[in-house]
Design an enzyme around this catalytic site. Structure first.
Site, PDB file in Angstrom:
ATOM      1  N   ALA A   1       1.375  -1.515   0.227  1.00  0.00           N
ATOM      2  CA  ALA A   1      -0.197  -0.353   0.038  1.00  0.00           C
ATOM      3  C   ALA A   1       0.839   1.405   0.246  1.00  0.00           C
ATOM      4  CB  ALA A   1      -0.754  -0.022   1.580  1.00  0.00           C
ATOM      5  N   LYS A   2       0.121   2.137  -0.549  1.00  0.00           N
ATOM      6  CA  LYS A   2       1.196   3.510  -1.201  1.00  0.00           C
ATOM      7  C   LYS A   2       0.060   4.529   0.426  1.00  0.00           C
ATOM      8  CE  LYS A   2       2.737   7.206  -3.957  1.00  0.00           C
ATOM      9  NZ  LYS A   2       4.228   6.930  -3.553  1.00  0.00           N
TER      10      LYS A   2
END
Length: 297
Positions: A149-150
């Site tokens: 995940a960013k």
């Protein structure tokens, strides 16, 4: 913001915005370039939108818009702002209707901004390379903060590493993973060249699955450069022939020095130059084979 166009100075949030306090949110960094036809085109737009939604899935956030709506809105933001070239920042965050660590029931909001932004690590860095240091801060363990995940809050780790590097006179930092292997820069993936082969950390090394990183794989294949993923030790970086960083903001940035050790001849290497040259040709629309990576505004 939330499906409506808002003037820059009116795009504000409440002081009790959940993401401001706890960091649960996801975002993307995207670039738009002016191509040879004088039109503007967004680089790998669909891949960025897909990653935004995948990041939200990882963190359990349900985005209140479809991929198609976000895709269209990004193009509209660039068009309405009349930007030939720009950096685009979509962000999905939690609102201010509820506080506390439990995110259930908190409003999910979305915003997209765009603005002109030059070379993240400077034009001199693009041309002549930058100085970096191995950070004293470690990258996240893959089961502490899920690294696919960013996510907004993850970047506290990056800020600490970046600030330390700049404070000590360097341009950027390289973080190691919890096992001591090379992970990535504070906001970039990393590649090295040794004995004619490119190598980059595997995605099990707590690094983000970068879209520019993925582009380099295809560019290397086109240029018939062999490339591997795997574990990299810090001393491998020191004795590499070439090192470069990749990212939407950083694009393709050579590294000329790590921890006061000169990399190669201390200049942008031939392989880095070839990859960098082709990358910039692609984003300017000069390679028919890679035209699919560009979405015209």
């Amino acid at each position: 913001m939330d499906g409506k166009f808002v003037p820059w100075h009116d795009a504000n949030v409440h002081v009790l915005t959940h993401t401001l306090h706890y960091g649960l949110g996801v975002f993307e960094g995207i670039r738009c370039y002016q191509i040879k036809s004088k039109k503007s085109a967004v680089f790998r737009l669909q891949e960025h939108v897909n990653r935004l939604f995948n990041s939200a899935i990882v963190l359990g956030i349900e985005i209140p818009f479809s991929k198609k709506e976000i895709h269209t809105a990004i193009l509209q933001v660039v068009k309405k702002n009349k930007l030939a070239e720009c950096y685009i920042r979509p962000i999905v965050f939690l609102g201010h209707n509820q506080m506390g660590l439990n995110p259930n029931g908190v409003d999910v909001r979305a915003a997209i901004a765009a603005w002109p932004w030059g070379a993240y690590l400077g034009d001199d860095g693009i041309n002549n390379g930058i100085r970096v240091r191995i950070s004293s801060f470690t990258r996240h363990h893959v089961n502490i903060t899920m690294t696919r995940a960013k996510a907004c809050g993850y970047y506290v780790n990056s800020i600490l590493a970046k600030a330390e590097a700049v404070r000590d006179g360097y341009d950027e930092s390289i973080l190691l993973d919890p096992q001591g292997y090379v992970s990535e820069g504070s906001g970039e993936n990393i590649f090295l060249l040794s004995k004619g082969r490119l190598k980059t950390p595997a995605l099990s090394c707590s690094n983000l699955e970068g879209i520019t990183r993925d582009s380099v794989f295809d560019i290397a294949k086109h240029l018939k450069i062999e490339i591997d993923e795997g574990f990299i030790t810090r001393d491998e970086l020191y004795i590499a022939d070439e090192v470069f960083l990749t990212g939407t903001a950083a694009e393709i940035t050579p590294v000329r020095e790590i921890d006061n050790r000169t990399i190669g001849n201390g200049k942008r290497g031939k392989t880095t130059t070839s990859i960098q040259k082709m990358f910039f040709e692609i984003v300017r629309g000069k390679h028919t084979k890679f035209k699919k990576w560009l979405t015209e505004v």
